[in-house]
Each structure stands twice: as C-alpha cells, then as structure tokens.
Design a protein around this motif. Sequence first.
Motif, PDB file in Angstrom:
ATOM      1  N   LYS A  65      91.544  21.399  -0.053  1.00  0.00           N
ATOM      2  CA  LYS A  65      91.102  20.245  -0.827  1.00  0.00           C
ATOM      3  C   LYS A  65      92.275  19.310  -1.112  1.00  0.00           C
ATOM      4  O   LYS A  65      92.152  18.092  -0.986  1.00  0.00           O
ATOM      5  CB  LYS A  65      90.439  20.689  -2.136  1.00  0.00           C
ATOM      6  N   GLN A  66      93.425  19.878  -1.485  1.00  0.00           N
ATOM      7  CA  GLN A  66      94.607  19.060  -1.759  1.00  0.00           C
ATOM      8  C   GLN A  66      95.035  18.285  -0.507  1.00  0.00           C
ATOM      9  O   GLN A  66      95.321  17.094  -0.579  1.00  0.00           O
ATOM     10  CB  GLN A  66      95.757  19.942  -2.237  1.00  0.00           C
ATOM     11  N   PHE A  67      95.069  18.971   0.632  1.00  0.00           N
ATOM     12  CA  PHE A  67      95.453  18.300   1.880  1.00  0.00           C
ATOM     13  C   PHE A  67      94.457  17.211   2.234  1.00  0.00           C
ATOM     14  O   PHE A  67      94.832  16.142   2.710  1.00  0.00           O
ATOM     15  CB  PHE A  67      95.568  19.299   3.037  1.00  0.00           C
ATOM     16  N   SER A  68      93.191  17.462   1.994  1.00  0.00           N
ATOM     17  CA  SER A  68      92.164  16.460   2.270  1.00  0.00           C
ATOM     18  C   SER A  68      92.392  15.207   1.435  1.00  0.00           C
ATOM     19  O   SER A  68      92.326  14.085   1.947  1.00  0.00           O
ATOM     20  CB  SER A  68      90.777  17.045   1.996  1.00  0.00           C
ATOM     21  N   ALA A  74      96.332   8.654   2.403  1.00  0.00           N
ATOM     22  CA  ALA A  74      97.196   8.084   3.428  1.00  0.00           C
ATOM     23  C   ALA A  74      96.409   7.272   4.457  1.00  0.00           C
ATOM     24  O   ALA A  74      96.996   6.655   5.338  1.00  0.00           O
ATOM     25  CB  ALA A  74      97.973   9.193   4.127  1.00  0.00           C
ATOM     26  N   GLY A  75      95.082   7.294   4.340  1.00  0.00           N
ATOM     27  CA  GLY A  75      94.244   6.551   5.275  1.00  0.00           C
ATOM     28  C   GLY A  75      94.019   7.257   6.600  1.00  0.00           C
ATOM     29  O   GLY A  75      93.573   6.639   7.567  1.00  0.00           O
ATOM     30  N   LEU A  76      94.315   8.551   6.657  1.00  0.00           N
ATOM     31  CA  LEU A  76      94.142   9.304   7.898  1.00  0.00           C
ATOM     32  C   LEU A  76      92.779   9.974   8.015  1.00  0.00           C
ATOM     33  O   LEU A  76      92.432  10.456   9.089  1.00  0.00           O
ATOM     34  CB  LEU A  76      95.248  10.353   8.026  1.00  0.00           C
ATOM     35  N   ALA A  82      81.710  14.755   7.565  1.00  0.00           N
ATOM     36  CA  ALA A  82      81.135  15.075   8.875  1.00  0.00           C
ATOM     37  C   ALA A  82      81.927  14.401   9.988  1.00  0.00           C
ATOM     38  O   ALA A  82      82.172  14.997  11.041  1.00  0.00           O
ATOM     39  CB  ALA A  82      79.668  14.659   8.918  1.00  0.00           C
ATOM     40  N   THR A  83      82.332  13.166   9.769  1.00  0.00           N
ATOM     41  CA  THR A  83      83.132  12.438  10.763  1.00  0.00           C
ATOM     42  C   THR A  83      84.482  13.123  10.944  1.00  0.00           C
ATOM     43  O   THR A  83      84.955  13.286  12.069  1.00  0.00           O
ATOM     44  CB  THR A  83      83.351  10.981  10.317  1.00  0.00           C
ATOM     45  N   ASN A  84      85.088  13.535   9.857  1.00  0.00           N
ATOM     46  CA  ASN A  84      86.417  14.159   9.921  1.00  0.00           C
ATOM     47  C   ASN A  84      86.385  15.517  10.591  1.00  0.00           C
ATOM     48  O   ASN A  84      87.378  15.941  11.178  1.00  0.00           O
ATOM     49  CB  ASN A  84      87.000  14.304   8.518  1.00  0.00           C
ATOM     50  N   ASN A  85      85.274  16.225  10.492  1.00  0.00           N
ATOM     51  CA  ASN A  85      85.191  17.590  10.991  1.00  0.00           C
ATOM     52  C   ASN A  85      84.485  17.724  12.331  1.00  0.00           C
ATOM     53  O   ASN A  85      84.271  18.829  12.798  1.00  0.00           O
ATOM     54  CB  ASN A  85      84.489  18.482   9.964  1.00  0.00           C
ATOM     55  N   LYS A  86      84.137  16.606  12.973  1.00  0.00           N
ATOM     56  CA  LYS A  86      83.341  16.710  14.187  1.00  0.00           C
ATOM     57  C   LYS A  86      84.072  17.418  15.323  1.00  0.00           C
ATOM     58  O   LYS A  86      83.446  17.980  16.206  1.00  0.00           O
ATOM     59  CB  LYS A  86      82.832  15.339  14.628  1.00  0.00           C
ATOM     60  N   LEU A  87      85.381  17.432  15.319  1.00  0.00           N
ATOM     61  CA  LEU A  87      86.148  18.125  16.356  1.00  0.00           C
ATOM     62  C   LEU A  87      86.770  19.430  15.874  1.00  0.00           C
ATOM     63  O   LEU A  87      87.564  20.043  16.577  1.00  0.00           O
ATOM     64  CB  LEU A  87      87.243  17.193  16.892  1.00  0.00           C
TER      65      LEU A  87
END
Length: 112
Positions: A65-68, A74-76, A82-87
Amino acid sequence: MFLFLMQLAGTAKSRFSVKDYSDHMALVRAYEGWKDAEREGSAYEYCWRNFLSVQTLQAIHSLRKQFSFILKDAGLLDADAATNNKLSHNQSLVRAVICSGLFPGVASVVVR
C-alpha cells in the motif's frame, strides 16, 4: 516430529513455486492466496496450513500500500488499480522487473 514438520513446510512451499521454482513468484502466489483467504474470512487457517506468518503477510500488505501511494504521487500509477495490475500475471515481465531491481545495470530500454 521436527523432520515431519519440515517436510510439510517444504511441501507447502513447493505448491507456491510449482511452475517456475522462483522464490519471488512463490511469495507473490502465497500473498495472493492469503488475500483471497482473507476475503473469505479464513486467513489464519490459510497461514496455518501453509506455514506462513500472518504478521509477515500483513506487513507485506502494508508495504504494498505504501509503495502504491508513492508511485501514485510520483505519477507512475493511475488511480485505477485494474489498469495498473493488468500485466501483473505476466511472469516474463514480472521476472524482468525483479531482475532490474536486483541488478540495475543489467539492461536498458532503447527507443528508436
């Protein structure tokens, strides 16, 4: 008795690393299994059966959660998980990311 428990723990670990024998991927599978068990209300039983530490998995969850949050700030990362985890289940990509984290100078991206 101790050897028997060690064999059971080894069997539990091998279930998480069935396909690729990667400790990193085994940890991801163990964490995902724990999250599924937590949603079902059986997280403690899951940990007990698989020789895992509830406290360690909770700490991993907190760090994720902290890293997220850091990556979003940071805009990354997008706000849409769902978009972030699709890969995230692309094992070749995950291995490449782990490799680049462990050996930062091993490769580079060339844009043509």
